[in-house]
Write a protein that holds these residues in place. Structure first.
Motif, PDB file in Angstrom:
ATOM      1  N   MET A 118       1.297  10.719  -8.128  1.00 23.18           N
ATOM      2  CA  MET A 118       1.153   9.937  -9.368  1.00 23.18           C
ATOM      3  C   MET A 118      -0.030  10.464 -10.182  1.00 23.18           C
ATOM      4  O   MET A 118       0.071  10.617 -11.394  1.00 23.18           O
ATOM      5  CB  MET A 118       0.969   8.456  -9.057  1.00 23.18           C
ATOM      6  N   ARG A 119      -1.150  10.746  -9.501  1.00 22.05           N
ATOM      7  CA  ARG A 119      -2.334  11.272 -10.189  1.00 22.05           C
ATOM      8  C   ARG A 119      -2.014  12.611 -10.844  1.00 22.05           C
ATOM      9  O   ARG A 119      -2.363  12.848 -11.999  1.00 22.05           O
ATOM     10  CB  ARG A 119      -3.494  11.424  -9.210  1.00 22.05           C
ATOM     11  N   GLN A 120      -1.335  13.492 -10.109  1.00 19.89           N
ATOM     12  CA  GLN A 120      -0.991  14.810 -10.646  1.00 19.89           C
ATOM     13  C   GLN A 120      -0.051  14.698 -11.844  1.00 19.89           C
ATOM     14  O   GLN A 120      -0.179  15.440 -12.813  1.00 19.89           O
ATOM     15  CB  GLN A 120      -0.365  15.682  -9.553  1.00 19.89           C
ATOM     16  N   MET A 121       0.879  13.733 -11.807  1.00 20.75           N
ATOM     17  CA  MET A 121       1.789  13.535 -12.927  1.00 20.75           C
ATOM     18  C   MET A 121       1.007  13.117 -14.175  1.00 20.75           C
ATOM     19  O   MET A 121       1.218  13.657 -15.258  1.00 20.75           O
ATOM     20  CB  MET A 121       2.832  12.466 -12.594  1.00 20.75           C
TER      21      MET A 121
ATOM     22  N   ARG B 141       0.834  -1.195   0.000  1.00 20.57           N
ATOM     23  CA  ARG B 141       0.000   0.000   0.000  1.00 20.57           C
ATOM     24  C   ARG B 141       0.874   1.252   0.000  1.00 20.57           C
ATOM     25  O   ARG B 141       1.863   1.308   0.712  1.00 20.57           O
ATOM     26  CB  ARG B 141      -0.914  -0.011   1.224  1.00 20.57           C
ATOM     27  N   VAL B 142       0.500   2.228  -0.836  1.00 23.49           N
ATOM     28  CA  VAL B 142       1.239   3.491  -0.885  1.00 23.49           C
ATOM     29  C   VAL B 142       0.476   4.557  -0.109  1.00 23.49           C
ATOM     30  O   VAL B 142      -0.733   4.462   0.082  1.00 23.49           O
ATOM     31  CB  VAL B 142       1.476   3.975  -2.343  1.00 23.49           C
ATOM     32  N   SER B 143       1.193   5.577   0.293  1.00 20.58           N
ATOM     33  CA  SER B 143       0.563   6.658   1.040  1.00 20.58           C
ATOM     34  C   SER B 143      -0.346   7.474   0.126  1.00 20.58           C
ATOM     35  O   SER B 143      -0.185   7.459  -1.104  1.00 20.58           O
ATOM     36  CB  SER B 143       1.633   7.576   1.644  1.00 20.58           C
ATOM     37  N   ALA B 144      -1.272   8.182   0.725  1.00 22.51           N
ATOM     38  CA  ALA B 144      -2.175   9.044  -0.040  1.00 22.51           C
ATOM     39  C   ALA B 144      -1.376  10.115  -0.778  1.00 22.51           C
ATOM     40  O   ALA B 144      -1.726  10.514  -1.891  1.00 22.51           O
ATOM     41  CB  ALA B 144      -3.202   9.678   0.887  1.00 22.51           C
ATOM     42  N   GLU B 145      -0.293  10.553  -0.172  1.00 27.07           N
ATOM     43  CA  GLU B 145       0.559  11.574  -0.781  1.00 27.07           C
ATOM     44  C   GLU B 145       1.216  11.046  -2.067  1.00 27.07           C
ATOM     45  O   GLU B 145       1.244  11.734  -3.088  1.00 27.07           O
ATOM     46  CB  GLU B 145       1.644  11.998   0.220  1.00 27.07           C
ATOM     47  N   THR B 146       1.709   9.811  -2.029  1.00 26.92           N
ATOM     48  CA  THR B 146       2.333   9.205  -3.212  1.00 26.92           C
ATOM     49  C   THR B 146       1.303   9.011  -4.315  1.00 26.92           C
ATOM     50  O   THR B 146       1.567   9.302  -5.485  1.00 26.92           O
ATOM     51  CB  THR B 146       2.978   7.851  -2.848  1.00 26.92           C
TER      52      THR B 146
END
Length: 178
Positions: A126-129, A117-122
């Motif tokens: 990724m979404r912003q990229m 599981r990745v953090s919400a920040e990560t």
């Protein structure tokens, strides 16, 4: 008439009405829920297609499948579909609406697969990229798959970036076999 043509016509009319009423986002959520209900409950199709079942019961069942208490527009849409005896195409209409909405709003589906599981920040980074590369909004789905060992797999639109440890190990093994 072709199912795809009919479904798209109904979906296009629903999207126009939803856009005029500024309900397109709500109807989008309802149509996604309805389509998902058809996928997750295979008996729904058989029940809705049953000619012996009263239209009022079909209406209630479809409204429930669309989220329980859908918008007035969705209720009216379902009633129209039933009145026109097109209930066997509701699932296709829902998918067509979702597709048309995404195209109109430039919404791209993306998927991030990681070993843990990745953090919400990560996930947000990724979404912003992806959004900066596509100039659109991204609906992101995350999945944890320990089989990839480490790293990640990012998919959106027709793009796939496989930075998983498993694929890198497979590449090394393939190179050594040659």
């Amino acid at each position: 008439m072709d199912i795809g043509v009919i479904s798209t016509r109904y979906a296009r009319a629903l999207l126009k009405s939803a856009t005029d009423g500024k309900l397109e986002e709500q109807v989008y959520q309802e149509m996604m829920t309805l389509a998902k209900s058809y996928t997750e409950v295979p008996a729904l199709r058989q029940t809705i297609d049953n000619p012996m079942l009263e239209k009022s019961k079909k209406q209630t069942l479809l409204e429930t499948a669309a989220g329980g208490s859908p918008s007035q527009l969705t209720q009216s849409f379902i009633a129209l579909v039933l009145k026109e005896d097109r209930e066997n195409m509701v699932q296709f209409m829902a998918y067509s609406y979702v597709t048309l909405y995404r195209k109109q709003k430039n919404v791209i589906r993306g998927k991030l697969t990681t070993a843990a599981r990745v953090s919400a920040e990560t996930e947000l980074k990724m979404r912003q990229m992806v959004e900066s590369k596509t100039q659109g909004t991204v609906e992101f789905e995350t999945e944890v798959n320990p089989d990839i060992i480490g790293g990640f797999i990012l998919e959106y639109d027709t793009y796939r970036m496989d930075a998983s440890v498993k694929s890198k190990l497979n590449n090394i093994l393939n190179t050594l076999k040659k």
